[in-house]
Design a protein around this motif. Structure first.
Motif, PDB file in Angstrom:
ATOM      1  N   VAL A 293       0.850  -1.193   0.000  1.00 57.09           N
ATOM      2  CA  VAL A 293       0.000   0.000   0.000  1.00 57.09           C
ATOM      3  C   VAL A 293       0.881   1.237   0.000  1.00 57.09           C
TER       4      VAL A 293
ATOM      5  N   GLN B 165      -1.365  -1.038  -4.214  1.00 55.46           N
ATOM      6  CA  GLN B 165      -2.606  -0.303  -3.973  1.00 55.46           C
ATOM      7  C   GLN B 165      -2.248   1.119  -3.537  1.00 55.46           C
TER       8      GLN B 165
ATOM      9  N   LEU C  35      -3.381   4.677  -1.953  1.00 49.54           N
ATOM     10  CA  LEU C  35      -4.353   5.391  -1.138  1.00 49.54           C
ATOM     11  C   LEU C  35      -3.957   6.864  -1.130  1.00 49.54           C
TER      12      LEU C  35
ATOM     13  N   SER D 265      -7.102   3.460  -4.983  1.00 50.19           N
ATOM     14  CA  SER D 265      -7.966   2.527  -4.260  1.00 50.19           C
ATOM     15  C   SER D 265      -8.778   3.219  -3.177  1.00 50.19           C
ATOM     16  N   GLY D 266      -8.461   4.479  -2.910  1.00 47.19           N
ATOM     17  CA  GLY D 266      -9.207   5.215  -1.899  1.00 47.19           C
ATOM     18  C   GLY D 266      -8.683   6.633  -1.771  1.00 47.19           C
TER      19      GLY D 266
ATOM     20  N   THR E  46      -8.231  -2.052   4.278  1.00 44.46           N
ATOM     21  CA  THR E  46      -9.224  -2.302   3.227  1.00 44.46           C
ATOM     22  C   THR E  46      -8.566  -2.412   1.856  1.00 44.46           C
ATOM     23  N   VAL E  47      -7.710  -1.446   1.520  1.00 45.01           N
ATOM     24  CA  VAL E  47      -7.107  -1.468   0.188  1.00 45.01           C
ATOM     25  C   VAL E  47      -6.046  -2.557   0.076  1.00 45.01           C
TER      26      VAL E  47
ATOM     27  N   HIS F  94      -9.535  -4.247  -1.968  1.00 45.55           N
ATOM     28  CA  HIS F  94     -10.830  -3.579  -2.052  1.00 45.55           C
ATOM     29  C   HIS F  94     -10.631  -2.059  -2.131  1.00 45.55           C
ATOM     30  N   ARG F  95     -11.659  -1.360  -2.531  1.00 46.79           N
ATOM     31  CA  ARG F  95     -11.607   0.097  -2.514  1.00 46.79           C
ATOM     32  C   ARG F  95     -12.131   0.618  -1.186  1.00 46.79           C
ATOM     33  N   TYR F  96     -11.467   1.670  -0.710  1.00 43.64           N
ATOM     34  CA  TYR F  96     -11.947   2.344   0.492  1.00 43.64           C
ATOM     35  C   TYR F  96     -12.776   3.541   0.046  1.00 43.64           C
TER      36      TYR F  96
END
Length: 210
Positions: free
Chosen positions: A50, A76, A78, A98-99, A116-117, A121-123
């Motif tokens: 991340v 990912q 963020l 991703s968010g 989450t990411v 998954h997407r936040y």
């Protein structure tokens, strides 16, 4: 163990995130970087799950770095920004983020977003969810710059910062003619007539960073 990277041009901001996350089990800060070039170098040398990315960097816009990262690996991304979600959340998510979180978020929200990411998954914060819902139902009056394509937005922000068409062409690996075409489209869509007016528009809408 989630391997985390922090990309922000302010050392005090990086230190703040580092301190905020230091006691969290299951997180390891793989590296930090203060600009896009350093971030790209570190990404080639260190594995990262991340990446916390600021939009405003001194050498490359966050959207350009985001696109570069997503083209090369599965990290990912963020977005952590001082800009409100209304300004940038949807464009950044469309470009592969991703968010999106604001820098004044609390620790729990940040930890939740990271986990989450990291799972792929997407936040989506409540505010971003509202923006997405309004967009889907057409219940939103978009500012003109949100109607720009991804490439038009890139060219617009660079022109607003004072970069020449030739420099933009070289940076984005496009021809001068192509960049000039994008410039013409941007001028038309934003209903302005010069680079100076583009810069004014960008400043009025808080698009150029701090």
């Amino acid at each position: 163990m989630i391997r985390l990277a922090i990309i922000d041009d302010h050392a005090i901001v990086r230190a703040g995130f580092r301190e905020m996350l230091s006691d969290e089990l299951g997180l390891h800060i793989a590296f930090e970087a203060g600009n896009a070039e350093e971030a790209q170098t570190m990404l080639r040398e260190h594995s990262c799950d991340v990446l916390l990315l600021d939009i405003s960097l001194p050498d490359l816009s966050g959207i350009d770095l985001l696109r570069s990262i997503k083209q090369r690996n599965n990290t990912q991304v963020l977005i952590i920004s001082s800009f409100s979600e209304e300004r940038y959340a949807l464009p950044m998510i469309r470009n592969g983020a991703s968010g999106y979180l604001c820098k004044d978020c609390n620790r729990d929200d940040l930890i939740n977003a990271i986990h989450t990411v990291a799972k792929g998954h997407r936040y989506i914060s409540p505010k971003t969810a509202e923006l997405l819902a309004n967009e889907m139902t057409g219940n939103i009056d978009k500012p003109a710059h949100e109607l720009l394509s991804e490439r038009e937005l890139q060219v617009f922000l660079r022109l607003a910062k004072g970069e020449s068409v030739s420099v933009i062409a070289e940076t984005l690996h496009l021809s001068v003619k192509t960049v000039s075409t994008y410039r013409t489209r941007v001028l038309e869509k934003l209903t302005v007539s010069s680079n100076a007016e583009l810069a004014t528009y960008a400043h009025q809408h808080g698009l150029l960073g701090n």
